[in-house]
Design a protein around this motif. Structure first.
Motif, PDB file in Angstrom:
ATOM      1  N   ARG A 122       0.943  -1.073   0.048  1.00 42.96           N
ATOM      2  CA  ARG A 122      -0.014  -0.039  -0.051  1.00 42.96           C
ATOM      3  C   ARG A 122       0.979   1.320  -0.015  1.00 42.96           C
ATOM      4  O   ARG A 122       0.645   2.256  -0.825  1.00 42.96           O
ATOM      5  N   GLN A 126       1.543   4.095  -2.823  1.00 39.20           N
ATOM      6  CA  GLN A 126       1.111   5.557  -2.583  1.00 39.20           C
ATOM      7  C   GLN A 126       2.413   6.285  -2.976  1.00 39.20           C
ATOM      8  O   GLN A 126       2.175   7.481  -3.452  1.00 39.20           O
ATOM      9  N   ASN A 164      -5.392   9.547  -8.321  1.00 36.61           N
ATOM     10  CA  ASN A 164      -5.906   8.270  -7.586  1.00 36.61           C
ATOM     11  C   ASN A 164      -7.314   8.462  -7.905  1.00 36.61           C
ATOM     12  O   ASN A 164      -7.966   7.070  -8.110  1.00 36.61           O
ATOM     13  N   PHE A 200     -13.467  23.083  -8.301  1.00 31.60           N
ATOM     14  CA  PHE A 200     -13.854  22.716  -7.049  1.00 31.60           C
ATOM     15  C   PHE A 200     -12.643  23.127  -6.040  1.00 31.60           C
ATOM     16  O   PHE A 200     -13.041  24.064  -5.204  1.00 31.60           O
TER      17      PHE A 200
ATOM     18  N   LEU B 169     -15.369   5.847  -3.860  1.00 28.94           N
ATOM     19  CA  LEU B 169     -14.466   6.763  -3.548  1.00 28.94           C
ATOM     20  C   LEU B 169     -14.222   6.897  -1.983  1.00 28.94           C
ATOM     21  O   LEU B 169     -13.092   7.031  -1.645  1.00 28.94           O
ATOM     22  N   HIS B 172     -11.695   3.888  -1.296  1.00 24.87           N
ATOM     23  CA  HIS B 172     -10.325   4.579  -1.782  1.00 24.87           C
ATOM     24  C   HIS B 172      -9.842   5.320  -0.947  1.00 24.87           C
ATOM     25  O   HIS B 172      -8.513   5.401  -0.301  1.00 24.87           O
ATOM     26  N   PHE B 175      -9.289   3.993   2.725  1.00 21.93           N
ATOM     27  CA  PHE B 175      -8.183   3.046   2.692  1.00 21.93           C
ATOM     28  C   PHE B 175      -6.683   3.058   2.117  1.00 21.93           C
ATOM     29  O   PHE B 175      -5.676   2.639   2.419  1.00 21.93           O
ATOM     30  N   VAL B 176      -6.895   3.985   0.943  1.00 21.09           N
ATOM     31  CA  VAL B 176      -5.565   3.950   0.097  1.00 21.09           C
ATOM     32  C   VAL B 176      -5.006   5.374   0.279  1.00 21.09           C
ATOM     33  O   VAL B 176      -3.739   5.762   0.401  1.00 21.09           O
ATOM     34  N   MET B 177      -5.899   6.724   0.105  1.00 18.85           N
ATOM     35  CA  MET B 177      -5.475   7.982  -0.364  1.00 18.85           C
ATOM     36  C   MET B 177      -5.148   8.719   0.924  1.00 18.85           C
ATOM     37  O   MET B 177      -4.228   9.538   1.141  1.00 18.85           O
ATOM     38  N   PHE B 179      -6.680  11.922   1.347  1.00 20.94           N
ATOM     39  CA  PHE B 179      -6.500  13.205   1.021  1.00 20.94           C
ATOM     40  C   PHE B 179      -6.855  14.484   1.752  1.00 20.94           C
ATOM     41  O   PHE B 179      -6.238  15.257   2.138  1.00 20.94           O
ATOM     42  N   PHE B 180      -8.349  14.277   2.216  1.00 14.18           N
ATOM     43  CA  PHE B 180      -8.719  15.317   2.723  1.00 14.18           C
ATOM     44  C   PHE B 180      -8.373  15.311   4.291  1.00 14.18           C
ATOM     45  O   PHE B 180      -8.217  14.232   4.980  1.00 14.18           O
ATOM     46  N   ASP B 181      -8.378  16.722   4.657  1.00 14.36           N
ATOM     47  CA  ASP B 181      -7.884  16.488   6.282  1.00 14.36           C
ATOM     48  C   ASP B 181      -8.963  16.157   7.258  1.00 14.36           C
ATOM     49  O   ASP B 181      -8.518  15.618   8.348  1.00 14.36           O
ATOM     50  N   TYR B 189     -16.804  17.630  -0.800  1.00  9.98           N
ATOM     51  CA  TYR B 189     -16.376  17.022  -2.272  1.00  9.98           C
ATOM     52  C   TYR B 189     -17.343  16.099  -2.700  1.00  9.98           C
ATOM     53  O   TYR B 189     -17.765  16.540  -3.831  1.00  9.98           O
TER      54      TYR B 189
END
Lengths: 205, 205, 205, 205
Positions: A122, A126, A164, A200, B169, B172, B175-177, B179-181, B189
């Motif tokens: 993973r 990333q 992603n 956005f 989404l 992902h 588990f993976v990304m 991104f958002f705080d 979003y």
DNA sequence: AATGAATGAGAATTCATTCAT
DNA sequence: TATGAATGAATTCTCATTCAT
């Protein structure tokens, strides 16, 4: 045998291993693709697999993953980037990603499995995405005006997110959902989705 | 032969099996969660697992999946639906899905693994999503004017797409990304993404 | 419930167990006919099987074997016995044995299995055959002149041999060989074989 | 992980597996001869058994069965065949079969079990007998006058019947009945039985 | 008498991995 | 380099049997 011949032989064998592994996954499912079966399918010995991939199965995946060019972005496409042409700019990349994911479905399944199972994979995934996006971002910031204005950090982060997003949506569409009737519609949708996403972020920052 | 103590509480035992399985996945990863380990962790015998789940691990997952209410949509939220308030309408659902995916992470990992490995699970997943969206669509078409105007077929199909989109989404992202705080931004979003998507379909049809 | 009703119920259950066991053997093979599966097929509980057959599977076979009338000889047929009419005398018995072996094939397979595996069953089988032949011999020696002349011991021994011969040949023919085109030919052959055998012994003693 | 000592001698190991399997059957009965126990007895690992016999126990039996020369007929014996010397002609073969069945009793029990349990083994047995009889028949028809006169089809069919007859009787006698006091008497009886059988067919055709 | 949940030993089978050749 | 025989722990699954209700 000459060195070159040995070298070629080596490359052939490695390719054979990759192919057999990924084919096996498509045929019988990830959990039934064992090293022994790979060897049998590739018509080589298990020993040979361990010769090239000392840690076995996970090594095969990781080495393929590391050398894979599947996911690289073609910078040239982005040089004409502009807030008004986002969909058009992204389409070639989306299109190529769809093609790659379809062609290498066995590999993709293996990759997803490992992402779910192994923290290291993973992280590696990333990192690779981050690396690609970093390179692209830096490169674009030297060559293209629009990008120069965006702070590097932010550019990388957003690129990463979009990357992603594309990966995840295409995978889910190909493997699970199958909503759009043809790839053109899928490409149209995703490219516009990116347009929306960039704008956005524009607003919210 | 050793003495055997027999305890009887069907529902409790089944729950114990579910919990031990999903905990084990979180602790050691999907591929290390064997039926023997589940039994050990649950402090029951392997036999009991096969008594309730004759096909073993995959049966545990599938039966949990089938009875799970994790994914159901709350229709009430959608009754006030209107092209102008899409993000607000979807937020509660998105929020609940994030919460569910986090709370049942072990189960979700198992589900994703199985979707990747077993065609039947993939089909079952697709069918369940379809079922949920069918029910919701039909229901909304009787109760709400806006939906009545949309042909049933099309409504179902789009609902299904959006549902998949949200699921994929959020998974992902969690588990993976990452991104958002914070979840609020993620919700913001995705809800706007749905707004975009619905309007994108509006245009293209 | 009245005592008689209970009794009948009991008999019905026992018959159900027999039938399910032997059907299961025919359907899936002896080694896959477990007590659990018998219970499932008979739509009763495993407990009930162990209630009537405390030692489980082997008990079922042995009790069926003990009460079975499959193999009994009908003495009446033999009263007209004479060195000149041997084939005719034996035909009814052979015919009935063929019929029985066909009808109870599942049971016969179970019996053969157990004879191969368990010394006790083998002994029980040998004893039963001996018992039958003893009874018949004694009986015939009181009622029929021809038999009176033969020493009891010898009569029993030869009867036993012939009995075994018939059993073995019919089983092998039905289950393995399938040589004769119809039962009449098989009966004709075996009955003449017995004629030959009896005369062979006549000569050699 | 513990140290492993690897010894290499394919043929020896295969023989070891055969021997251990058949010995185990004689010692503990067919149903208690598990792959694990075979491995233990043979002092090899289970993996080795599955390396050579991928389908496990049934594979061991079938492969032994296929390569076994136990059942082959020695043609030379039959060249002097004549309606007047049938018993003498068959005696060597009968004698050898008795010897073989006694020597390989464990294997024979396994074979009978499998014939009862597995349709494929039953078919394989039938085919092997047919094969042997076909070869012998064809061969004899080229070398010996008496056989040349008999239509090939019929010769094969009758040979097959006699072969089966001998096998079944000897097995039943050795394993179940034990009627004759010594092998000579048994041989005498069976050889005369064959004489009778051949003449019986002679008449009826 | 009848149930069926529960047991746990043990059978079958697979798998990653090693190592002598 | 390359082989493939050999390993044995681990996994899946079955089975006869018990026993509280």
């Amino acid at each position: 045998m000459s060195k070159r011949k040995i070298e070629r032989n080596k490359e052939e064998k490695i390719k054979l291993i990759y192919d057999s592994f990924f084919k096996l996954i498509l045929e019988k499912g990830f959990h039934r693709a064992s090293t022994n079966k790979i060897a049998k399918k590739a018509q080589i010995s298990v020993g040979t697999i361990y010769h090239y991939f000392p840690k076995g199965k996970s090594d095969i995946l990781i080495k393929y993953f590391e050398k894979s060019k599947d996911m690289v972005l073609d910078i040239e496409n982005f040089k004409a980037f502009d807030l008004s042409n986002i969909p058009e700019i992204f389409k070639p990349f989306i299109s190529k990603d769809i093609e790659n994911q379809r062609k290498n479905l066995g590999y993709r399944i293996a990759l997803r499995h490992s992402i779910l199972s192994h923290k290291e994979v993973r992280k590696a995934f990333q990192n690779k995405v981050l690396e690609i996006c970093k390179d692209t971002s830096k490169n674009l910031r030297t060559s293209t005006m629009v990008f120069k204005k965006i702070p590097e950090e932010r550019l990388i982060k957003r690129f990463t997110f979009i990357y992603n997003l594309i990966e995840a949506l295409i995978h889910h569409h190909i493997f699970v959902m199958d909503f759009f009737d043809n790839d053109e519609e899928l490409i149209e949708y995703i490219s516009n989705l990116i347009d929306f996403t960039i704008k956005f972020f524009q607003k919210s920052s």
